[in-house]
Design an enzyme around this catalytic site. Structure first.
Site, mmCIF file in Angstrom:
data_model
loop_
_atom_site.group_PDB
_atom_site.id
_atom_site.type_symbol
_atom_site.label_atom_id
_atom_site.label_comp_id
_atom_site.label_asym_id
_atom_site.label_seq_id
_atom_site.Cartn_x
_atom_site.Cartn_y
_atom_site.Cartn_z
ATOM 1 N N ASP A 150 33.545 38.164 36.399
ATOM 2 C CA ASP A 150 34.157 37.791 35.115
ATOM 3 C C ASP A 150 33.260 38.281 33.974
ATOM 4 O OD1 ASP A 150 35.794 36.862 33.130
ATOM 5 O OD2 ASP A 150 35.415 34.741 33.492
ATOM 6 N N HIS A 178 35.986 42.549 32.204
ATOM 7 C CA HIS A 178 36.572 42.833 30.887
ATOM 8 C C HIS A 178 35.857 44.056 30.313
ATOM 9 C CE1 HIS A 178 38.825 39.013 30.698
ATOM 10 N NE2 HIS A 178 37.809 38.556 31.419
ATOM 11 N N LEU A 179 36.540 45.197 30.316
ATOM 12 C CA LEU A 179 35.938 46.428 29.774
ATOM 13 C C LEU A 179 36.185 46.558 28.276
ATOM 14 C CD1 LEU A 179 36.722 49.054 32.591
ATOM 15 C CD2 LEU A 179 34.531 47.942 32.087
ATOM 16 N N ARG A 180 37.062 45.692 27.736
ATOM 17 C CA ARG A 180 37.316 45.587 26.288
ATOM 18 C C ARG A 180 37.993 46.795 25.666
ATOM 19 N NH1 ARG A 180 37.018 40.277 26.669
ATOM 20 N NH2 ARG A 180 34.924 39.362 26.540
ATOM 21 N N HIS A 220 38.300 32.766 39.185
ATOM 22 C CA HIS A 220 37.086 32.007 38.866
ATOM 23 C C HIS A 220 37.181 30.496 39.049
ATOM 24 C CE1 HIS A 220 39.374 31.917 35.183
ATOM 25 N NE2 HIS A 220 38.870 33.014 34.669
ATOM 26 N N HIS A 273 37.167 41.450 38.679
ATOM 27 C CA HIS A 273 37.389 40.659 37.458
ATOM 28 C C HIS A 273 36.392 41.080 36.376
ATOM 29 C CE1 HIS A 273 38.788 36.548 35.783
ATOM 30 N NE2 HIS A 273 38.401 37.347 34.807
ATOM 31 N N HIS A 320 44.405 32.719 35.748
ATOM 32 C CA HIS A 320 43.324 31.977 35.092
ATOM 33 C C HIS A 320 43.873 30.567 34.930
ATOM 34 C CE1 HIS A 320 40.452 31.423 31.529
ATOM 35 N NE2 HIS A 320 41.275 30.402 31.455
HETATM 36 ZN ZN LIG Z 1 39.603 34.012 33.007
#
Ligand SMILES: [Zn+2]
Length: 460
Positions: A334, A66-68, A236, A64, A183
């Site tokens: 996350d 976020h590499l954006r 999460h 989980h 999510h």
């Molecule tokens: Zn999330």
């Protein structure tokens, strides 16, 4: 590529029920031998690394992150995000699709794969979107995403509110043998809440986000997993009720799984009221790691704002209990980088999320292993074979012949997490200034060292 021999470490490979002092030989990017054979088989020019006193385990997987990329590279990019992963001991990450544009089509998946090969230092797996543009209105081309190589689908950051649409997503996902990661957030209950609805949001005058806003969707997802037989993974988990729902569903044999993030089982909503209140109330157990000097932060610090929010001490305890009894089988960060200028605003207006790749292993060790809630092998399984099994990745083990993704860490190393040393492009972590216990010292991906501890850090 020269062969690599790791000597004298405690080799922990939960998939093979191995936990013993052993040598590990890596050759041609694969695990070549483990045990007394390893040194004997090592070619003459083998690089030898003494890892006595350290743990050698399968490369950690963070499912989980976020590499954006694409589109939000002022926050992070594949190069910096994977460098942070390597520093944290992770050899594989799964990137979330809530980018700009969203990863909701085969072309964008191919773009990520291509960039990851050129710029990434660890393996990058891609999660595709459930709905087009993550808008929750129309399904993304799930078959096309699967063919492009996604390992799961999720609208992470958002949540499909229409139950019928979610049912169809699950049916397609089952057809294409993809897990659906969710999510869990009921918009009608959460509305514009910015922190946990409990005692502290009233004290601080901030709008509350009730635990039921998560539990409602966890319950919905369990019912739909039962209806469709599709694999559902709840992302999460933050609330005690969610843990109990997943525990009961698993007992009934529902194909549901869950993950938890270190911030949710380390911090509580008291942290939003500032460090004095946190350490005086819910932070007492953790204070022992800080050697008398407690980190300080003000009330309304936006690095304590995340989605789902930090919850009560009872919720934190329930997450820890769920991790200990196996209800929650996966640990992840996350990792959600944001720029300083985005976070340096009033609490209400700041984006949700914190970075986490470099602190996840230490916080997990502190809250689970050092606190004696979980053995080392069970903890490592939650970062290796368990996520690999969920996503059907050919990773997460040190079996002979497997890809040589290996993490070497020192579970007892005490170190300061310093802002100046982060490899992430962003610095929105609540843990800067904290003393942490447990640290990756060498990270190996496909037989290649992608991170090795700097000599000056060895003295910390
Ligand atoms: Zn999330």
């Amino acid at each position: 590529m020269a062969a690599l021999l790791l000597t004298g470490g405690r080799v922990v490979d939960p998939a093979n029920r191995l936990d013993a002092k052993n040598d590990v030989l890596i050759s041609n990017g694969k695990i070549a031998a483990i045990g007394p054979e390893a040194a004997k088989q090592a070619p003459r020019d083998t690089e030898r690394i003494d890892v006595s006193g350290r743990v050698v385990c399968p490369g950690l997987i963070d499912l989980h992150v976020h590499l954006r990329e694409p589109g939000q590279t002022t926050k992070e990019n594949i190069a910096t995000g994977t460098a942070a992963a390597a520093r944290g001991g992770f050899t594989s990450v799964v990137c979330m699709p809530n980018t700009s544009p969203a990863i909701d089509n085969a072309g964008t998946v191919a773009l990520i794969h291509e960039r990851a090969i050129r710029q990434g230092v660890v393996n990058v797996f891609v999660a595709g979107a459930i709905t087009k543009n993550i808008a929750g209105e129309e399904l993304a081309p799930i078959g096309g995403l699967k063919r492009a190589g996604v390992v799961a689908i999720t609208d992470d950051g958002h949540c499909v509110q229409n139950n019928e649409l979610m049912r169809r997503a699950l049916e397609y996902a089952k057809m294409f043998d993809l897990p659906v990661m969710d999510h869990c957030q009921d918009y009608s209950l959460v509305t514009d809440g910015v922190m946990h609805e409990g005692r502290w949001n009233i004290v601080l005058g901030l709008r509350g986000w009730p635990a039921a806003g998560e539990e409602m969707i966890v319950a919905r997802d369990i019912l739909l997993a039962e209806l469709t037989g599709a694999r559902v993974h709840c992302q999460h988990l933050s609330a005690a009720g969610s843990v109990q729902l997943v525990r009961d569903a698993k007992r009934r044999g529902v194909p549901v799984s869950a993950e938890a993030c270190p911030h949710h089982f380390t911090l509580t909503d008291a942290a939003v009221a500032g460090s004095t209140r946190f350490w005086a109330n819910d932070g007492k157990e953790l204070a022992g790691f800080q050697n008398g000097e407690l980190p300080e932060w003000p009330a309304y610090d936006t690095n304590f704002k995340m989605n789902p929010p930090l919850r009560s001490a009872a919720d934190r305890e329930a997450i820890l209990a769920g991790l200990a009894d196996g209800t929650i089988e996966i640990l992840c960060s996350d990792h959600a980088p944001h720029c300083d200028y985005e976070k340096e605003v009033e609490f209400d207006y700041a984006p949700f999320g914190i970075t986490g790749l470099e602190t996840g292993l230490a916080l997990s060790l502190m809250q689970l292993y050092h606190s004696k809630r979980l053995g080392l092998s069970d903890l490592i399984a939650k970062y290796t074979i368990n996520p690999a099994r969920l996503l059907k990745l050919n990773k997460g083990t040190l079996s002979v012949g497997a890809d040589a993704d290996v993490t070497v860490f020192d579970p007892d190393r005490e170190w300061d997490f310093k802002c100046a040393e982060t490899a992430s492009k962003s610095s929105n972590s609540p843990f800067f200034g904290w003393k942490l216990k447990g640290r990756a010292v060498t990270t190996i991906v496909g037989g290649k060292k992608v991170f090795a501890e700097q000599p000056e850090l060895a003295a910390v």
